[in-house]
Design an enzyme around this catalytic site. Structure first.
Site: not given
Length: 215
Positions: A28, A35
């Site tokens: 990521l 999140e």
């Protein structure tokens, strides 16, 4: 492609920038603990169960599986299904299985011996090629998209299929429609802030469902 007539209900869950970037160098591009907690809470359910028959299912490709740190895989309190047509070295267990195609994965999900019930939710968690295949198949192989829209831009080298641009061949209407925030909360079963910010990065939670008018 062809799949079983008893196609399971599958929800894609993904975080993407406004230009649909979802990854960089196999991981990521951002670090957003809040999140990630949302992802875990949604995919495990509000009350994670040690009973395998009650656990939700996460479907992923080889690169997504390998991007998970070894100490965290398989993702706990979830059945992990990994799809790779190139083969993958997965130590199969009662909650980890690998498949060489989407078709064989669907066959497993529709098999009565798999012991799926109405409480099991099935999530597609990546990567970009699987998202694309599930989205461009007609009709789509997923019924719902839980999208974390990252407002800030990041450098990315993998991208989410631009599903919002998909139109029905029948009437040229958008295939997907955005739900309101209350509909998202009702589906999740818990309250969640629509707009969020961590470490200066703003993002918001969205839900998209198939547009019945386009069918």
């Amino acid at each position: 492609m062809s799949t079983s007539n008893s196609k399971p209900s599958i929800t894609a869950i993904v975080a993407a920038t406004q230009s649909n970037g979802i990854g960089l160098d196999g991981g990521l591009p951002w670090k957003l603990p809040g999140e990630m907690k949302y992802f875990a809470r949604v995919t495990t359910g509000e009350e994670p169960s040690s009973d395998l028959d009650q656990q939700n299912i996460v479907i992923m490709g080889r690169k997504t599986w390998e991007s998970i740190p070894s100490k965290f895989r398989p993702l706990k309190n979830r059945k992990n299904l990994i799809i790779s047509n190139k083969g993958i070295d997965v130590k199969e267990s009662i909650n980890t299985k690998s498949f060489n195609s989407i078709e064989s994965t669907f066959e497993f999900l529709s098999n009565s011996n798999t012991n799926l019930n109405s409480s099991n939710k099935i999530f597609l968690i990546g990567g970009s090629q699987l998202y694309k295949t599930f989205l461009i198949t007609k009709p789509p192989l997923i019924n719902r998209i839980l999208l974390t829209r990252i407002i800030s831009e990041f450098k990315c080298d993998s991208f989410l299929e631009d599903f919002k641009s998909h139109k029905s061949l029948k009437n040229n209407l958008p295939i997907w429609k955005k739900s309101n925030h209350l509909e998202l909360e009702n589906w999740l079963g818990f309250k969640i802030d629509e707009e969020n910010e961590e470490k200066g990065v703003k993002y918001k939670y969205e839900m998209w469902t198939l547009n019945e008018e386009s069918e």
